[in-house]
Scaffold this active site. Structure first.
Site, PDB file in Angstrom:
ATOM      1  N   ARG A  69      -5.825 -10.703   2.210  1.00  0.00           N
ATOM      2  CA  ARG A  69      -6.098 -11.551   3.368  1.00  0.00           C
ATOM      3  C   ARG A  69      -6.775 -12.846   2.921  1.00  0.00           C
ATOM      4  NH1 ARG A  69      -7.623  -6.273   4.428  1.00  0.00           N
ATOM      5  NH2 ARG A  69      -6.662  -5.251   6.245  1.00  0.00           N
ATOM      6  N   HIS A 117      -1.052 -15.747   7.359  1.00  0.00           N
ATOM      7  CA  HIS A 117      -0.974 -14.283   7.361  1.00  0.00           C
ATOM      8  C   HIS A 117       0.450 -13.792   7.072  1.00  0.00           C
ATOM      9  CE1 HIS A 117      -3.125 -10.562   8.190  1.00  0.00           C
ATOM     10  NE2 HIS A 117      -2.062 -10.124   8.838  1.00  0.00           N
ATOM     11  N   ARG A 160       0.959 -12.407   3.633  1.00  0.00           N
ATOM     12  CA  ARG A 160       0.622 -10.982   3.503  1.00  0.00           C
ATOM     13  C   ARG A 160       1.810 -10.120   3.920  1.00  0.00           C
ATOM     14  NH1 ARG A 160      -3.670  -7.208   3.578  1.00  0.00           N
ATOM     15  NH2 ARG A 160      -3.773  -5.848   5.400  1.00  0.00           N
ATOM     16  N   HIS A 213      -5.553  -0.916   4.319  1.00  0.00           N
ATOM     17  CA  HIS A 213      -5.501  -0.353   5.663  1.00  0.00           C
ATOM     18  C   HIS A 213      -6.481   0.803   5.772  1.00  0.00           C
ATOM     19  CE1 HIS A 213      -3.809   1.151   9.410  1.00  0.00           C
ATOM     20  NE2 HIS A 213      -3.113   0.046   9.495  1.00  0.00           N
ATOM     21  N   TYR A 233      -8.367   8.353  -3.199  1.00  0.00           N
ATOM     22  CA  TYR A 233      -8.157   9.329  -4.261  1.00  0.00           C
ATOM     23  C   TYR A 233      -6.863   9.071  -5.029  1.00  0.00           C
ATOM     24  CZ  TYR A 233     -12.094  12.175  -2.739  1.00  0.00           C
ATOM     25  OH  TYR A 233     -13.359  12.636  -2.436  1.00  0.00           O
TER      26      TYR A 233
END
Length: 376
Positions: free
Chosen positions: A204, A310, A313, A336, A345
């Site tokens: 961003r 944007h 992105r 997100h 993980y």
């Protein structure tokens, strides 16, 4: 009291009004007859309402409507408890203050009906309030009323207007790799890498503006997102850690960018380990307002009017998806917040993030050398 057909009910009563609608009345636990806060289009609707009211009394869930809880008091307390990011707090606070409270501030929260909300929404649209703003206001109102349900203040959320919480927006464009480079070449040289990293890492604007030298690892070809810059009217410029754990992440970038990024760090970034990678015109943090004029000028020069920053992105996400990235891998690169524990993980454990960057790298090389082996 007999109903409109002359039949006595076991609980409560229904009568047809001169308007053609139906009014329901019922005895509360103290034997006092109370009138439903709204009338009903059919006798069946009134009957169903009385059945639910009787169940509330039998099960001990009935609440005295004389115990008023004003929506404005409840909504302000609800908003104060929200853990919003600064920009979200400003945007949602504006919607609550300007578009929700003027109608519902002094209304008992238990008296707000679906019909009232439908009239409120229609009034906003007819007054010329933009649909995205009305949708946002409806979403906030629905969230407040959901909490009221959880708190036991109301039995059912009256925000039940189909489609009212969905914004109907046009599909945003994504750029091809040649278009990305055309745009990058149209901005001042110190912002060229800003465009390329936005398009090829999906970061961003605020994340890029807050990048520091030690966040860039040229050997591993990754950038680490540890903070983001945000601006609000009330607080000005804020540099904070991402709100969600998934926002703190490491994203791989294509090998084709290493040389240009090294040159950028040498020529345009602030000095020192904590120096900013991208600097504003006066040597401080890069702000959207400072960059907007340059952005619009570059769009015109590149023939790409109508593109938002944007959308870079969106371009990066599209390129990653065409490289075979899974939903979770895409969400990792985007930062997100959904299923964030799983994404943390999975952080680079299978090498797929580098593969995604390598796929984007192939697209860059192809665009830069169309007559090479892949372009012949």
């Amino acid at each position: 009291m007999p109903n409109s057909k002359g039949r006595k009910r076991r609980f409560g009563s229904i009568r047809k009004l001169p308007s053609g609608r139906f009014q329901a009345r019922y005895p509360d636990p103290d034997g006092l007859f109370r009138t439903a806060p709204e009338t009903f289009a059919t006798q069946t609707d009134a009957d169903r309402w009385l059945v639910r009211k009787e169940a509330e009394i039998i099960e001990g869930r009935w609440q005295n409507p004389d115990d008023k809880i004003l929506f404005g008091t409840y909504a302000n307390a609800w908003f104060k408890d929200r853990d919003y990011a600064a920009t979200t707090r400003e945007r949602n606070g504006s919607a609550l203050r300007l578009h929700i409270l003027p109608t519902f501030r002094d209304v008992n929260i238990g008296d707000i009906s679906t019909a009232q909300i439908r009239r409120w929404r229609t009034t906003l649209l007819e007054a010329g309030v933009g649909e995205p703003t009305v949708v946002k206001a409806y979403q906030i109102l629905r969230a407040i009323m959901n909490t009221a349900v959880d708190d036991g203040l109301i039995q059912r959320n009256p925000c039940r207007i189909k489609g009212a919480g969905v914004t109907k927006t046009a599909e945003r464009p994504f750029l091809t790799v040649p278009e990305v480079f055309r745009l990058a070449d149209a901005v001042p040289d110190r912002y060229r890498m800003l465009i390329l990293l936005a398009a090829f890492t999906s970061l961003r604007f605020g994340e890029l503006a807050a990048l520091q030298r030690h966040d860039v690892d040229l050997d591993r070809r990754v950038v680490s997102v540890r903070r983001a810059a945000a601006e609000t009217r009330t607080d000005g410029l804020l540099v904070k850690t991402p709100k969600s754990a998934a926002g703190i992440r490491t994203v791989a970038f294509p090998a084709s960018l290493v040389g240009d990024l090294r040159a950028h760090l040498s020529e345009h970034a602030q000095a020192g380990r904590n120096g900013l990678v991208f600097v504003g015109p006066r040597g401080g943090t890069l702000r959207r307002n400072n960059f907007r004029r340059l952005w619009l000028r570059a769009l015109a020069a590149a023939g790409l009017e109508g593109v938002h920053f944007h959308d870079l992105r969106h371009t990066g996400n599209t390129l990653a998806a065409t490289g075979g990235a899974t939903t979770r891998e895409l969400m990792h690169r985007m930062g997100h917040s959904s299923v964030r524990a799983a994404l943390i993980y999975q952080h680079l454990v299978n090498g797929r993030d580098q593969e995604i960057a390598d796929h984007v790298d192939q697209q860059i090389r192809k665009a830069q050398d169309p007559d090479g082996p892949s372009g012949t």
